[in-house]
Design an enzyme around this catalytic site. Structure first.
Site, PDB file in Angstrom:
ATOM      1  N   ASP A  39      13.899  -2.174   8.416  1.00  9.98           N
ATOM      2  CA  ASP A  39      12.548  -1.778   7.980  1.00  9.98           C
ATOM      3  C   ASP A  39      11.931  -0.845   9.020  1.00  9.98           C
ATOM      4  O   ASP A  39      11.698  -1.237  10.163  1.00  9.98           O
ATOM      5  CB  ASP A  39      11.682  -3.035   7.813  1.00  9.98           C
ATOM      6  CG  ASP A  39      10.362  -2.761   7.105  1.00  9.98           C
ATOM      7  OD1 ASP A  39       9.875  -1.621   7.157  1.00  9.98           O
ATOM      8  OD2 ASP A  39       9.814  -3.716   6.516  1.00  9.98           O
ATOM      9  N   SER A  96       0.849  -1.185   0.000  1.00 13.23           N
ATOM     10  CA  SER A  96       0.000   0.000   0.000  1.00 13.23           C
ATOM     11  C   SER A  96       0.891   1.245   0.000  1.00 13.23           C
ATOM     12  O   SER A  96       2.092   1.157  -0.229  1.00 13.23           O
ATOM     13  CB  SER A  96      -0.915  -0.014   1.221  1.00 13.23           C
ATOM     14  OG  SER A  96      -0.143   0.049   2.411  1.00 13.23           O
ATOM     15  N   HIS A 124      12.217  -1.545   3.848  1.00 11.64           N
ATOM     16  CA  HIS A 124      10.907  -2.167   3.611  1.00 11.64           C
ATOM     17  C   HIS A 124      10.772  -2.754   2.211  1.00 11.64           C
ATOM     18  O   HIS A 124       9.910  -3.590   1.989  1.00 11.64           O
ATOM     19  CB  HIS A 124       9.819  -1.125   3.851  1.00 11.64           C
ATOM     20  CG  HIS A 124       8.430  -1.673   3.871  1.00 11.64           C
ATOM     21  ND1 HIS A 124       8.037  -2.669   4.748  1.00 11.64           N
ATOM     22  CD2 HIS A 124       7.333  -1.395   3.118  1.00 11.64           C
ATOM     23  CE1 HIS A 124       6.753  -2.957   4.540  1.00 11.64           C
ATOM     24  NE2 HIS A 124       6.312  -2.206   3.555  1.00 11.64           N
ATOM     25  N   SER A 184       4.056  -6.424   2.108  1.00 10.07           N
ATOM     26  CA  SER A 184       3.386  -5.581   3.105  1.00 10.07           C
ATOM     27  C   SER A 184       1.879  -5.859   3.104  1.00 10.07           C
ATOM     28  O   SER A 184       1.452  -6.958   3.459  1.00 10.07           O
ATOM     29  CB  SER A 184       3.713  -4.112   2.825  1.00 10.07           C
ATOM     30  OG  SER A 184       3.428  -3.301   3.918  1.00 10.07           O
ATOM     31  N   PHE A 185       1.067  -4.903   2.677  1.00 15.45           N
ATOM     32  CA  PHE A 185      -0.375  -5.142   2.563  1.00 15.45           C
ATOM     33  C   PHE A 185      -0.660  -6.366   1.700  1.00 15.45           C
ATOM     34  O   PHE A 185      -1.553  -7.170   1.997  1.00 15.45           O
ATOM     35  CB  PHE A 185      -1.054  -3.897   1.981  1.00 15.45           C
ATOM     36  CG  PHE A 185      -2.328  -4.158   1.237  1.00 15.45           C
ATOM     37  CD1 PHE A 185      -3.425  -4.722   1.877  1.00 15.45           C
ATOM     38  CD2 PHE A 185      -2.448  -3.819  -0.104  1.00 15.45           C
ATOM     39  CE1 PHE A 185      -4.615  -4.959   1.182  1.00 15.45           C
ATOM     40  CE2 PHE A 185      -3.622  -4.035  -0.795  1.00 15.45           C
ATOM     41  CZ  PHE A 185      -4.705  -4.614  -0.156  1.00 15.45           C
TER      42      PHE A 185
END
Length: 279
Positions: free
Chosen positions: A229, A39, A257, A108-109
């Site tokens: 991260d 995201s 990240h 991530s998302f």
């Protein structure tokens, strides 16, 4: 958005899934791998995966969709965005392309979406690769907080993007321009704000998949995390590894990240090896 986000040889197509004309990139042949983007302001499948898609496509059929509300899969007013819709979109996307099951690679998302899909219907999932993926409850980081409050502005986009990698030089002016243009599209921020709670004045809890649910996942899982991260702390990678029974964890030092952007060759090597072991 400029077409520079959608070039370099990957095919760009559209298919109807969960009521959305879903834009996606496809390259290669073989067992399918689906890349699920993260995201953040101006995100798209191509901005997340363009650096590794060709290498993965050398041995696999690789598909990278824009999740509903992101990239070129437009936000629709009046639609209730959330994990149920996004999971349904993923399954209908696979159905539309006649793919019974696939290896899901989530950033991530996208990792959270891959976990939700596995919990909903494990028969559709061959295995999981989870990059910088949230797990359990954790305190909202500055990267998430800044993304929630973002309003389209090139300088603010530059500041936010520099929170993601360890090497800030990875954030180029071309990246800033492309992500800013994408973030200015109508409704571009609305879907992201459905993902996390509105930041409060103090510590704000963010909830990923609970650990007791993670323990029920029976799929082989490769967990990849950057040690530095600052968006999804590396402790959450360890949490995933401790919770998912059949899992392995790879932590990259001097990496933030964006493992797939910061360590593309090593990342694609890990994924190709892992995918080969799922035959």
């Amino acid at each position: 958005m400029g077409d520079r986000l959608f070039d370099q040889g990957a095919q760009v197509r559209r298919v109807l899934a969960a009521g959305h004309e879903t834009a996606y990139h496809e390259a290669g042949h073989g067992r399918p791998i689906v890349l699920l983007h993260g995201s953040g302001p101006g995100v798209s499948a191509w901005s997340n995966w363009s650096g590794v898609l060709p290498a993965l496509a050398a041995e696999h059929r690789v598909l990278a969709p824009d999740i509903a509300g992101f990239g070129r899969t437009s936000f629709q007013e009046g639609t209730e965005y959330g994990i149920k819709l996004w999971t349904r979109q993923l399954f209908e996307f696979l159905d539309a392309l006649d793919i019974p099951s696939a290896l899901l690679v989530g950033n991530s998302f996208g990792g959270g979406l891959a976990l939700a899909a596995t919990l909903r219907d494990p028969s559709r999932v061959d295995g999981l690769v989870l990059l910088g993926t949230p797990a359990g409850t954790f305190t909202m980081t500055e990267g998430l907080r800044a993304g929630w409050h973002y309003e389209p502005d090139p300088d603010e986009m530059r500041r936010i993007l520099r929170l993601f990698p360890y090497d800030k030089g990875l954030v180029t002016e071309e990246m800033v321009r492309a992500r800013y243009e994408a973030s200015a599209a109508p409704g571009a921020q609305a879907a992201f704000r459905k993902l996390i709670p509105e930041p409060g004045p103090g510590d704000t809890p963010v909830r990923g998949v609970p650990e007791d649910r993670l323990r029920t996942i029976g799929k082989p899982s490769l967990i990849v995390h950057g040690r530095e991260d600052e968006v999804i702390p590396v402790e959450l990678g360890w949490r995933l590894a401790r919770s998912i029974p059949d899992s392995e964890l790879h932590v990259f030092g001097q990496c933030g990240h964006w493992v797939q952007l910061e360590r593309p060759a090593a990342f694609t090597g890990l994924v190709r090896d892992f995918a080969g072991r799922q035959t």
